[in-house]
Design an enzyme around this catalytic site. Structure first.
Site, PDB file in Angstrom:
ATOM      1  N   GLY A  31     -20.875   0.506  -3.791  1.00  0.00           N
ATOM      2  CA  GLY A  31     -22.200   0.526  -3.308  1.00  0.00           C
ATOM      3  C   GLY A  31     -23.149   0.488  -4.440  1.00  0.00           C
ATOM      4  O   GLY A  31     -24.216  -0.266  -4.517  1.00  0.00           O
ATOM      5  N   GLY A  60     -23.474   3.452   1.732  1.00  0.00           N
ATOM      6  CA  GLY A  60     -22.213   4.232   1.027  1.00  0.00           C
ATOM      7  C   GLY A  60     -22.730   3.813  -0.434  1.00  0.00           C
ATOM      8  O   GLY A  60     -22.266   2.868  -0.942  1.00  0.00           O
ATOM      9  N   GLY A  74     -21.682   4.869  -3.214  1.00  0.00           N
ATOM     10  CA  GLY A  74     -20.404   5.191  -4.070  1.00  0.00           C
ATOM     11  C   GLY A  74     -20.117   3.990  -5.016  1.00  0.00           C
ATOM     12  O   GLY A  74     -21.058   3.404  -5.639  1.00  0.00           O
ATOM     13  N   LYS A  87       0.908  -1.229   0.002  1.00  0.00           N
ATOM     14  CA  LYS A  87       0.113  -0.010  -0.067  1.00  0.00           C
ATOM     15  C   LYS A  87       0.901   1.162  -0.044  1.00  0.00           C
ATOM     16  O   LYS A  87       2.054   1.086   0.516  1.00  0.00           O
ATOM     17  CB  LYS A  87      -0.901  -0.028   1.310  1.00  0.00           C
ATOM     18  CG  LYS A  87      -2.161   0.887   1.177  1.00  0.00           C
ATOM     19  CD  LYS A  87      -3.039   0.420   0.117  1.00  0.00           C
ATOM     20  CE  LYS A  87      -4.599   0.072   0.332  1.00  0.00           C
ATOM     21  NZ  LYS A  87      -5.357  -0.648  -0.416  1.00  0.00           N
TER      22      LYS A  87
HETATM   23  P1  NAD Z   1     -16.340   5.637  -2.958  1.00  0.00           P
HETATM   24  O1  NAD Z   1     -15.858   7.058  -2.594  1.00  0.00           O
HETATM   25  O2  NAD Z   1     -16.835   5.578  -4.316  1.00  0.00           O
HETATM   26  O3  NAD Z   1     -17.676   5.759  -2.253  1.00  0.00           O
HETATM   27  C1  NAD Z   1     -17.899   5.844  -0.726  1.00  0.00           C
HETATM   28  C2  NAD Z   1     -19.234   6.239  -0.486  1.00  0.00           C
HETATM   29  O4  NAD Z   1     -19.799   6.346   0.741  1.00  0.00           O
HETATM   30  C3  NAD Z   1     -19.722   7.591  -1.265  1.00  0.00           C
HETATM   31  O5  NAD Z   1     -20.912   7.613  -1.601  1.00  0.00           O
HETATM   32  C4  NAD Z   1     -19.617   8.599  -0.021  1.00  0.00           C
HETATM   33  O6  NAD Z   1     -20.818   9.518   0.018  1.00  0.00           O
HETATM   34  C5  NAD Z   1     -20.382   7.633   1.054  1.00  0.00           C
HETATM   35  N1  NAD Z   1     -20.118   7.897   2.463  1.00  0.00           N
HETATM   36  C6  NAD Z   1     -19.234   8.507   3.165  1.00  0.00           C
HETATM   37  N2  NAD Z   1     -19.569   8.821   4.474  1.00  0.00           N
HETATM   38  C7  NAD Z   1     -20.696   8.152   4.609  1.00  0.00           C
HETATM   39  C8  NAD Z   1     -21.465   8.085   5.795  1.00  0.00           C
HETATM   40  N3  NAD Z   1     -21.094   8.745   7.176  1.00  0.00           N
HETATM   41  N4  NAD Z   1     -22.683   7.369   5.801  1.00  0.00           N
HETATM   42  C9  NAD Z   1     -22.935   6.729   4.348  1.00  0.00           C
HETATM   43  N5  NAD Z   1     -22.310   6.704   3.457  1.00  0.00           N
HETATM   44  C10 NAD Z   1     -21.112   7.578   3.556  1.00  0.00           C
HETATM   45  O7  NAD Z   1     -15.403   4.400  -2.719  1.00  0.00           O
HETATM   46  P2  NAD Z   1     -15.677   3.284  -2.954  1.00  0.00           P
HETATM   47  O8  NAD Z   1     -14.502   2.811  -4.048  1.00  0.00           O
HETATM   48  O9  NAD Z   1     -16.878   2.476  -3.353  1.00  0.00           O
HETATM   49  O10 NAD Z   1     -15.054   2.355  -1.783  1.00  0.00           O
HETATM   50  C11 NAD Z   1     -16.029   2.132  -0.713  1.00  0.00           C
HETATM   51  C12 NAD Z   1     -15.244   1.064   0.366  1.00  0.00           C
HETATM   52  O11 NAD Z   1     -14.987   0.016  -0.425  1.00  0.00           O
HETATM   53  C13 NAD Z   1     -14.109   1.705   0.896  1.00  0.00           C
HETATM   54  O12 NAD Z   1     -13.822   1.234   2.371  1.00  0.00           O
HETATM   55  C14 NAD Z   1     -12.968   1.271   0.116  1.00  0.00           C
HETATM   56  O13 NAD Z   1     -11.556   0.883   0.891  1.00  0.00           O
HETATM   57  C15 NAD Z   1     -13.371  -0.388  -0.101  1.00  0.00           C
HETATM   58  N6  NAD Z   1     -13.046  -1.203  -1.202  1.00  0.00           N
HETATM   59  C16 NAD Z   1     -13.180  -0.535  -2.630  1.00  0.00           C
HETATM   60  C17 NAD Z   1     -12.664  -1.488  -3.734  1.00  0.00           C
HETATM   61  C18 NAD Z   1     -12.579  -0.674  -4.979  1.00  0.00           C
HETATM   62  O14 NAD Z   1     -12.365  -1.488  -5.874  1.00  0.00           O
HETATM   63  N7  NAD Z   1     -13.283   0.361  -5.317  1.00  0.00           N
HETATM   64  C19 NAD Z   1     -11.931  -2.405  -3.338  1.00  0.00           C
HETATM   65  C20 NAD Z   1     -11.979  -2.851  -1.935  1.00  0.00           C
HETATM   66  C21 NAD Z   1     -12.315  -2.264  -1.056  1.00  0.00           C
END
Ligand code: NAD
Length: 415
Positions: A221, A216, A218, A105
């Protein structure tokens, strides 16, 4: 709420698994710490002509099973300890999925929300110039993470190839498709999560076409919302949240329309035929499956008693605190731990590396099929380990991962 040092949490998980596996002192010590850490400064030319001196890191946790693999964050609040914890979790994630990789990382302390695309590019290229001798397809392969994306990977790959003077697309994954990215990578994390939910539902007898909720909305999600219905041919999405608020409709929210609404307005709130609820209520509804896909420590000592989901699929990294974990386990809630639940992303990144090496690219259906095989096998391996040890699934996953990495260290004669 109690705050946690992620690295201490990560080390305590290794100690718990190491204790149950009767690891000797040297092996345990080796696995508790990253094998290599690089810290460096990056002079970056900003648009106003000034030079900013940014601080960069790369942590390579373990190489016993293969080169390090993991994301690069550009974030103002990163610390070396969060990166150490995340690098270790990458080692365990790769081992649970039986990928021939270790964990890494890295990141740069900066605030991309205040940076122009050119400043981002300058930072990405400076990062590679500082580190290029220590990364590569056989050493350490990077990927996007918080506030970095496929474009960042494209700049980094280009800088690396320019210095190395050869075509090496596999040095970065999650690249744009025209530069050697893989089909299926964008949805891989969510798809992997839905696939292990499918296995969990079959195993413990839960109907996946019942209600589900997502914290979430994002990139992960949103895809989970759509894929849940695609994979199960049904399911009622009754609540979702993002940082701006949370909404609920017991009759079901249409994920496709919600996605359009979110893209148009920037928020899930105000979606027609939904009522606004408190941010934390999303976690506490009576659902078959809850997908935390936002933040660390979302399920903690304060709210875990109120969680009613039958299955919690941890798409986010570290959404449940150690105390929350204990309570969910005592309540009989089936938690699919993050190092398994969100490992679809690193699995398809590994497929991307393989395709780059062969310079031969697979179609999307083959990626889905191979991801399914990997996730299904990992789910049942973890489930068996947890049942055999009479421990919660997170410790079950750590038992599988730590045993595999310890064995590789021993076979090499390191310990
Ligand atoms: P992202 O930034 O696209 O989405 C995160 C979402 O969480 C956003 O919509 C944000 O508005 C929301 N959020 C923030 N604070 C919040 C709260 N208090 N209550 C509700 N929602 C809230 O990020 P992502 O890429 O979708 O990643 C999300 C999680 O998944 C992270 O923990 C990341 O480490 C994990 N993850 C992602 C991947 C990947 O391939 N993208 C891989 C492994 C793990």
């Amino acid at each position: 709420m109690q705050s946690y040092n992620s690295f201490e949490v990560a080390q305590s998980q290794v100690m718990a698994a190491g204790g149950m596996l009767n690891l000797d002192k040297a092996t345990l010590e080796l696995l508790l710490w990253p094998q290599r850490e690089y810290t460096f400064t990056l002079p970056v030319r900003m648009d106003n002509g000034d030079t900013s001196i940014l601080h960069g890191y790369r942590i390579q946790h373990n190489f016993a099973r293969g080169p390090a693999k993991g994301g690069i964050r550009f974030h103002p609040d990163e610390t070396i300890d969060t990166m150490r914890a995340l690098a270790g979790w990458m080692t365990w994630k790769a081992a649970v999925l039986d990928l021939p990789l270790g964990g890494g990382k890295g990141g740069v302390i900066c605030d991309p929300r205040k940076m122009s695309p050119r400043e981002m590019e300058n930072t990405a290229r400076a990062y590679v110039r500082a580190l290029w001798q220590h990364i590569g397809v056989d050493q350490d392969i990077a990927a996007p993470d918080v506030y970095t994306n496929p474009q960042t990977m494209a700049w980094m790959m280009d800088e690396y190839e320019t210095i190395a003077q050869r075509h090496q697309p596999g040095v970065m994954t999650n690249k744009p498709l025209p530069l050697g990215g893989s089909e299926g990578r964008r949805s891989a994390t969510a798809r992997g999560g839905v696939l292990v939910v499918r296995e969990a539902c079959k195993t413990i007898g839960v109907d996946p076409t019942g209600a589900y909720a997502i914290q979430g909305f994002g990139s992960t999600g949103q895809r989970a919302a759509l894929l849940h219905q695609e994979v199960f041919g049904g399911g009622r999405l009754i609540a979702v949240s993002d940082s701006s608020g949370a909404i609920c409709n017991q009759r079901g929210l249409n994920p496709k329309e919600l996605l359009v609404h979110k893209l148009r307005t920037g928020s899930v709130t105000g979606f027609p035929e939904s009522q606004q609820i408190g941010l934390d209520e999303v976690l506490e509804l009576d659902v078959s499956v809850l997908y935390p896909a936002a933040l660390e420590n979302a399920i903690n000592i304060e709210n875990s008693d109120r969680i009613k989901a039958r299955i919690v699929c941890e798409l986010a990294n570290g959404p449940t605190t150690p105390q929350g974990d204990k309570i969910l386990f005592e309540k009989g809630i089936h938690v699919i731990p993050d190092i398994l639940a969100n490992a679809g992303g690193v699995t398809v990144s590994y497929f991307e590396m393989v395709q780059n090496r062969y310079s031969y690219y697979w179609d999307e259906s083959l990626i889905h099929k191979r991801l399914d095989a990997k996730m299904t096998r990992a789910y049942h391996t973890v489930r068996s380990a947890a049942q055999k040890g009479k421990v919660h699934p997170r410790l079950g996953a750590m038992l599988v991962a730590v045993a595999r990495v310890a064995e590789a260290c021993k076979l090499r004669g390191w310990v």
